[in-house]
Design an enzyme around this catalytic site. Structure first.
Site, PDB file in Angstrom:
ATOM      1  N   SER A 272     -21.024 -55.008 -45.287  1.00 33.23           N
ATOM      2  CA  SER A 272     -21.171 -55.008 -43.832  1.00 33.23           C
ATOM      3  C   SER A 272     -21.477 -53.634 -43.246  1.00 33.23           C
ATOM      4  CB  SER A 272     -19.892 -55.559 -43.170  1.00 33.23           C
ATOM      5  OG  SER A 272     -18.769 -54.742 -43.480  1.00 33.23           O
ATOM      6  N   ARG A 273     -21.234 -52.566 -44.031  1.00 33.37           N
ATOM      7  CA  ARG A 273     -21.441 -51.213 -43.482  1.00 33.37           C
ATOM      8  C   ARG A 273     -21.863 -50.246 -44.573  1.00 33.37           C
ATOM      9  NH1 ARG A 273     -15.992 -49.939 -40.202  1.00 33.37           N
ATOM     10  NH2 ARG A 273     -15.094 -50.757 -42.116  1.00 33.37           N
TER      11      ARG A 273
ATOM     12  N   VAL B  39     -11.995 -58.971 -51.918  1.00 32.20           N
ATOM     13  CA  VAL B  39     -12.270 -58.831 -53.349  1.00 32.20           C
ATOM     14  C   VAL B  39     -11.024 -58.463 -54.143  1.00 32.20           C
ATOM     15  CG1 VAL B  39     -14.684 -58.205 -52.939  1.00 32.20           C
ATOM     16  CG2 VAL B  39     -12.965 -56.388 -53.157  1.00 32.20           C
TER      17      VAL B  39
ATOM     18  N   ASN C 280     -19.492 -52.890 -54.498  1.00 34.97           N
ATOM     19  CA  ASN C 280     -19.491 -51.720 -53.630  1.00 34.97           C
ATOM     20  C   ASN C 280     -18.186 -51.548 -52.857  1.00 34.97           C
ATOM     21  OD1 ASN C 280     -20.788 -49.650 -51.708  1.00 34.97           O
ATOM     22  ND2 ASN C 280     -20.275 -51.338 -50.319  1.00 34.97           N
TER      23      ASN C 280
ATOM     24  N   TYR D  16      -7.739 -42.883 -55.860  1.00 35.07           N
ATOM     25  CA  TYR D  16      -9.171 -43.214 -55.785  1.00 35.07           C
ATOM     26  C   TYR D  16      -9.881 -42.879 -57.096  1.00 35.07           C
ATOM     27  CZ  TYR D  16     -13.756 -43.653 -53.480  1.00 35.07           C
ATOM     28  OH  TYR D  16     -15.023 -44.024 -53.116  1.00 35.07           O
TER      29      TYR D  16
ATOM     30  N   ALA E 149      -8.508 -42.855 -60.054  1.00 39.76           N
ATOM     31  CA  ALA E 149      -8.083 -43.867 -61.021  1.00 39.76           C
ATOM     32  C   ALA E 149      -8.864 -45.156 -60.838  1.00 39.76           C
ATOM     33  CB  ALA E 149      -6.585 -44.127 -60.879  1.00 39.76           C
TER      34      ALA E 149
END
Length: 250
Positions: free
Chosen positions: A14-15, A64, A92, A161, A163
């Site tokens: 979405s972004r 997700v 993503n 992050y 990891a």
């Protein structure tokens, strides 16, 4: 890429980087499934952009990080599109929550480490696994994982992050070896600093001094690299982690 009825799923579409990849996929003839967790308005903006460029797509809402939500949403889509195969997956979706490890208190709700790891690492598994069979049967598939410089180099304040993205990098290399004989490639893109909502809270002017190229990356540049990896021209590239960071780390 002249095939018709091509389907692609982009998580966190979405972004930012996800949106740019969605737009380029739509322009290449893909029917794009724009995954989002909660911001329906931004997902609709992405769809509007896809349609303005002559493509088409649909929004697909699920978290997700949740195996149950991911499995249910993908199964429902497959049931409604019998015989269709999602041949491109771009993992993503991801979040940051930077803090030194000594301050990553487990009692904070939600815990800072698991909540950052889940969308990237669990999300890779939750979304990719149910779509693999169709790719393997069709002997064609493209899996592109958006990781990070942090997953290669590590950055202070980003143990969680790093990891998350480091785990996806390792999984990329392993999965690539499992599916290569069936015409499915699995690659990762590791951006440095990209001008998106995720980096809006950092000092761009100061960080630019550390980047040999002297600027932040634009989301469209990451999308262009993703599109090359998705193309037929990249059919012999798999298991790779490609950095796009302006020379910040080589």
């Amino acid at each position: 890429m002249a095939k018709t009825n091509k389907y692609a799923l982009v998580t966190g579409g979405s972004r930012g980087i996800g949106r740019e990849i969605c737009l380029k996929l739509g322009g290449c003839g893909y029917h794009v499934l724009v995954n989002y967790k909660s911001n329906a308005a931004e997902a609709e903006k992405t769809l509007s952009g896809i349609r303005a460029a002559g493509g088409d797509g649909e929004a697909l809402q699920f978290d997700v990080a949740s195996g149950e939500e991911s499995t249910a949403a993908i199964a429902a889509w497959q049931k409604a599109h019998e015989g269709a195969c999602i041949e491109v997956v771009v993992n993503n979706a991801g979040i940051r929550d930077d803090v030194l490890m000594m301050w990553m208190e487990p009692q904070i709700s939600p815990p800072r480490c698991p909540r950052v790891i889940a969308p990237s690492l669990d999300g890779f598994y939750n979304v990719t696994r149910p779509l693999l069979k169709g790719m393997l049967v069709n002997r064609f598939g493209r899996i592109v994982n958006i990781v990070s410089l942090s997953g290669i180099k590590g950055l202070p304040g980003q143990a969680n992050y790093a990891a998350a993205k480091g785990g996806v990098i390792a999984a990329t290399k392993a999965l690539a070896q499992e599916v290569a004989k069936k015409g499915v490639t699995v690659n990762a893109i590791a951006p440095g600093f990209v001008r998106t909502d995720m980096t809006a809270d950092i000092d761009e002017a100061e960080l630019r001094k550390q980047i040999p190229a002297g600027r932040f990356c634009e989301p469209a540049e990451v999308a262009d690299l993703a599109m090359f990896l998705i193309s037929e021209q990249a059919s012999y590239i798999t298991g790779e982690v490609i950095s796009i960071n302006g020379g910040l780390y080589t």
